[in-house]
Design a protein around this motif. Sequence first.
Motif, PDB file in Angstrom:
ATOM      1  N   LEU A  54       0.829  -1.208   0.000  1.00 55.38           N
ATOM      2  CA  LEU A  54       0.000   0.000   0.000  1.00 55.38           C
ATOM      3  C   LEU A  54       0.862   1.257   0.000  1.00 55.38           C
ATOM      4  O   LEU A  54       0.549   2.241  -0.680  1.00 55.38           O
ATOM      5  CB  LEU A  54      -0.931  -0.011   1.212  1.00 55.38           C
ATOM      6  N   GLU A  55       1.949   1.233   0.748  1.00 52.28           N
ATOM      7  CA  GLU A  55       2.853   2.388   0.775  1.00 52.28           C
ATOM      8  C   GLU A  55       3.489   2.609  -0.590  1.00 52.28           C
ATOM      9  O   GLU A  55       3.552   3.749  -1.076  1.00 52.28           O
ATOM     10  CB  GLU A  55       3.935   2.180   1.840  1.00 52.28           C
ATOM     11  N   ASN A  56       3.950   1.539  -1.227  1.00 54.04           N
ATOM     12  CA  ASN A  56       4.564   1.663  -2.556  1.00 54.04           C
ATOM     13  C   ASN A  56       3.577   2.190  -3.587  1.00 54.04           C
ATOM     14  O   ASN A  56       3.943   2.978  -4.470  1.00 54.04           O
ATOM     15  CB  ASN A  56       5.126   0.315  -3.006  1.00 54.04           C
ATOM     16  N   LEU A  57       2.329   1.744  -3.477  1.00 55.61           N
ATOM     17  CA  LEU A  57       1.301   2.234  -4.399  1.00 55.61           C
ATOM     18  C   LEU A  57       1.122   3.741  -4.244  1.00 55.61           C
ATOM     19  O   LEU A  57       1.065   4.478  -5.236  1.00 55.61           O
ATOM     20  CB  LEU A  57      -0.021   1.517  -4.127  1.00 55.61           C
ATOM     21  N   ALA A  58       1.027   4.218  -3.014  1.00 56.37           N
ATOM     22  CA  ALA A  58       0.860   5.657  -2.766  1.00 56.37           C
ATOM     23  C   ALA A  58       2.062   6.442  -3.262  1.00 56.37           C
ATOM     24  O   ALA A  58       1.913   7.494  -3.925  1.00 56.37           O
ATOM     25  CB  ALA A  58       0.647   5.902  -1.279  1.00 56.37           C
ATOM     26  N   TYR A  59       3.258   5.947  -3.001  1.00 52.29           N
ATOM     27  CA  TYR A  59       4.464   6.667  -3.417  1.00 52.29           C
ATOM     28  C   TYR A  59       4.563   6.757  -4.931  1.00 52.29           C
ATOM     29  O   TYR A  59       5.071   7.732  -5.483  1.00 52.29           O
ATOM     30  CB  TYR A  59       5.711   5.975  -2.849  1.00 52.29           C
ATOM     31  N   ARG A  60       4.074   5.709  -5.609  1.00 55.35           N
ATOM     32  CA  ARG A  60       4.089   5.701  -7.078  1.00 55.35           C
ATOM     33  C   ARG A  60       3.309   6.865  -7.652  1.00 55.35           C
ATOM     34  O   ARG A  60       3.614   7.386  -8.727  1.00 55.35           O
ATOM     35  CB  ARG A  60       3.481   4.386  -7.572  1.00 55.35           C
ATOM     36  N   TYR A  61       2.267   7.286  -6.946  1.00 51.49           N
ATOM     37  CA  TYR A  61       1.411   8.389  -7.400  1.00 51.49           C
ATOM     38  C   TYR A  61       1.705   9.681  -6.628  1.00 51.49           C
ATOM     39  O   TYR A  61       0.889  10.602  -6.635  1.00 51.49           O
ATOM     40  CB  TYR A  61      -0.053   8.008  -7.226  1.00 51.49           C
ATOM     41  N   ASN A  62       2.868   9.728  -5.992  1.00 50.85           N
ATOM     42  CA  ASN A  62       3.305  10.924  -5.252  1.00 50.85           C
ATOM     43  C   ASN A  62       2.321  11.332  -4.157  1.00 50.85           C
ATOM     44  O   ASN A  62       2.135  12.525  -3.891  1.00 50.85           O
ATOM     45  CB  ASN A  62       3.525  12.102  -6.213  1.00 50.85           C
ATOM     46  N   ALA A  63       1.700  10.358  -3.551  1.00 45.73           N
ATOM     47  CA  ALA A  63       0.786  10.622  -2.435  1.00 45.73           C
ATOM     48  C   ALA A  63       1.482  10.295  -1.117  1.00 45.73           C
ATOM     49  O   ALA A  63       2.353   9.424  -1.060  1.00 45.73           O
ATOM     50  CB  ALA A  63      -0.481   9.787  -2.570  1.00 45.73           C
ATOM     51  N   GLN A  64       1.111  11.010  -0.089  1.00 42.03           N
ATOM     52  CA  GLN A  64       1.588  10.681   1.247  1.00 42.03           C
ATOM     53  C   GLN A  64       0.658   9.620   1.838  1.00 42.03           C
ATOM     54  O   GLN A  64      -0.536   9.593   1.533  1.00 42.03           O
ATOM     55  CB  GLN A  64       1.573  11.916   2.140  1.00 42.03           C
ATOM     56  N   ILE A  65       1.212   8.768   2.682  1.00 43.14           N
ATOM     57  CA  ILE A  65       0.385   7.743   3.298  1.00 43.14           C
ATOM     58  C   ILE A  65       0.805   7.536   4.746  1.00 43.14           C
ATOM     59  O   ILE A  65       1.992   7.505   5.070  1.00 43.14           O
ATOM     60  CB  ILE A  65       0.459   6.408   2.513  1.00 43.14           C
ATOM     61  N   PHE A  66      -0.195   7.425   5.619  1.00 45.59           N
ATOM     62  CA  PHE A  66       0.031   7.184   7.043  1.00 45.59           C
ATOM     63  C   PHE A  66      -0.850   6.020   7.463  1.00 45.59           C
ATOM     64  O   PHE A  66      -2.042   5.988   7.141  1.00 45.59           O
ATOM     65  CB  PHE A  66      -0.296   8.431   7.868  1.00 45.59           C
ATOM     66  N   ILE A  67      -0.262   5.077   8.168  1.00 43.62           N
ATOM     67  CA  ILE A  67      -0.995   3.898   8.618  1.00 43.62           C
ATOM     68  C   ILE A  67      -1.064   3.926  10.144  1.00 43.62           C
ATOM     69  O   ILE A  67      -0.038   4.027  10.823  1.00 43.62           O
ATOM     70  CB  ILE A  67      -0.327   2.600   8.126  1.00 43.62           C
ATOM     71  N   TYR A  68      -2.288   3.864  10.668  1.00 42.10           N
ATOM     72  CA  TYR A  68      -2.527   3.976  12.106  1.00 42.10           C
ATOM     73  C   TYR A  68      -2.987   2.633  12.665  1.00 42.10           C
ATOM     74  O   TYR A  68      -3.853   1.976  12.074  1.00 42.10           O
ATOM     75  CB  TYR A  68      -3.623   5.012  12.390  1.00 42.10           C
ATOM     76  N   ASN A  69      -2.438   2.261  13.797  1.00 46.95           N
ATOM     77  CA  ASN A  69      -2.917   1.079  14.507  1.00 46.95           C
ATOM     78  C   ASN A  69      -3.993   1.515  15.496  1.00 46.95           C
ATOM     79  O   ASN A  69      -3.726   2.296  16.409  1.00 46.95           O
ATOM     80  CB  ASN A  69      -1.769   0.392  15.243  1.00 46.95           C
ATOM     81  N   VAL A  70      -5.190   1.029  15.295  1.00 46.58           N
ATOM     82  CA  VAL A  70      -6.329   1.428  16.121  1.00 46.58           C
ATOM     83  C   VAL A  70      -6.299   0.695  17.458  1.00 46.58           C
ATOM     84  O   VAL A  70      -6.026  -0.512  17.516  1.00 46.58           O
ATOM     85  CB  VAL A  70      -7.656   1.126  15.390  1.00 46.58           C
ATOM     86  N   ASN A  71      -6.580   1.423  18.510  1.00 43.35           N
ATOM     87  CA  ASN A  71      -6.692   0.825  19.838  1.00 43.35           C
ATOM     88  C   ASN A  71      -8.052   0.121  19.942  1.00 43.35           C
ATOM     89  O   ASN A  71      -9.084   0.754  20.175  1.00 43.35           O
ATOM     90  CB  ASN A  71      -6.561   1.900  20.917  1.00 43.35           C
ATOM     91  N   SER A  72      -8.033  -1.186  19.789  1.00 44.22           N
ATOM     92  CA  SER A  72      -9.276  -1.960  19.740  1.00 44.22           C
ATOM     93  C   SER A  72     -10.056  -1.918  21.042  1.00 44.22           C
ATOM     94  O   SER A  72     -11.264  -2.170  21.053  1.00 44.22           O
ATOM     95  CB  SER A  72      -8.979  -3.414  19.376  1.00 44.22           C
ATOM     96  N   GLU A  73      -9.383  -1.611  22.132  1.00 42.66           N
ATOM     97  CA  GLU A  73     -10.076  -1.572  23.412  1.00 42.66           C
ATOM     98  C   GLU A  73     -11.187  -0.522  23.426  1.00 42.66           C
ATOM     99  O   GLU A  73     -12.176  -0.661  24.156  1.00 42.66           O
ATOM    100  CB  GLU A  73      -9.074  -1.294  24.542  1.00 42.66           C
ATOM    101  N   LEU A  74     -11.013   0.528  22.614  1.00 44.83           N
ATOM    102  CA  LEU A  74     -12.042   1.560  22.537  1.00 44.83           C
ATOM    103  C   LEU A  74     -13.350   1.008  21.981  1.00 44.83           C
ATOM    104  O   LEU A  74     -14.419   1.586  22.198  1.00 44.83           O
ATOM    105  CB  LEU A  74     -11.558   2.725  21.665  1.00 44.83           C
ATOM    106  N   LEU A  75     -13.249  -0.102  21.264  1.00 44.62           N
ATOM    107  CA  LEU A  75     -14.423  -0.673  20.606  1.00 44.62           C
ATOM    108  C   LEU A  75     -14.999  -1.876  21.362  1.00 44.62           C
ATOM    109  O   LEU A  75     -15.919  -2.522  20.874  1.00 44.62           O
ATOM    110  CB  LEU A  75     -14.072  -1.083  19.169  1.00 44.62           C
TER     111      LEU A  75
END
Length: 318
Positions: A54-75
């Motif tokens: 997913l990161e490589n795909l975004a970089y290919r199109y000059n997009a920034q990408i951030f991946i967040y780990n969700v705290n499942s306890e909130l759910l």
Amino acid sequence: MVDENYFHVCLCTDNNYAQHCAVTLCSLFENNHEHKFVIHILTNSLDKDYRIELENLAYRYNAQIFIYNVNSELLNGCQYRIKRPLSEAAYYRVLLASILPANINKVLYLDCDIVVLGNINDLFSLEIDNYPVAAVQEPVEICDDHRNQLSIPYGESYFNSGVLLINLKYWRDYDCQSALLEFSKRERHVYCHDQDALNYVFKTKWYRLPPKWNKSNTATMELIDFYHILDKREYIYDARIIHYIDEPKPWYKIYGTRYRKKYDKYLKLSGWKINSKIQVKNRIVLYKRVFISRFKGLLYSIGLLSMIKNFKVLYGKK
């Protein structure tokens, strides 16, 4: 990351939907070369190989990408329906206001079973300062029990949560996350998971978008509420987003699936290298759905579907 020249887009995924997430992103990039994107991926169980793809795909199109780990306890305590339950990732979007940086005021949320077909500048240009969210009306009518559970007044609409232009500032100012989580954890008969929570909290407050921004792969035309003939024309000939809301999904490789070629096109363009094992348990049922959907479309095109439905209402068994 808060440059106003960038469009912020968010998706929620896990390993099962990583490939489809790549297809959605690729279609977005391919049809919006003139725009700069910041992509926000919410996950909790995404393998390293999928992250890299997913990161490589975004970089290919000059997009920034951030991946967040969700705290499942909130759910913890969020309710799921018994038949066809969704994964935990379905509820991630209700946490957006607290996960994304506080200086991001507007974000476009997209489900991962979506293909973007056109320019989305008109969508991002909308001023929704006084609205929590902009969305498209759900094409399938909800039943009375469902409406009563959400306290939606008769005559008011219910929206689909697959495409949402979200006013994060509004969510933070009014602490919408707390209200969304409260409903999500409420003991109830679950119809549509997070979508119900969003409709309950934002009923009568949301900004209604034209149907072209969330075109269903299965809904027949008579289910769509068009305000103007031009809206209908755009929906048919210039839909900007296709949403594979219902089965069969395009990755099942079921012959006759609507808009399957569009999914395949962007899967190929994405360069996705990881082979996903997609199992289809009951092809007979899926083919039956394809046939019924196609047949309803034919009846609608010749004007018979509405006549049949009206006849059932007037003369059917009570």
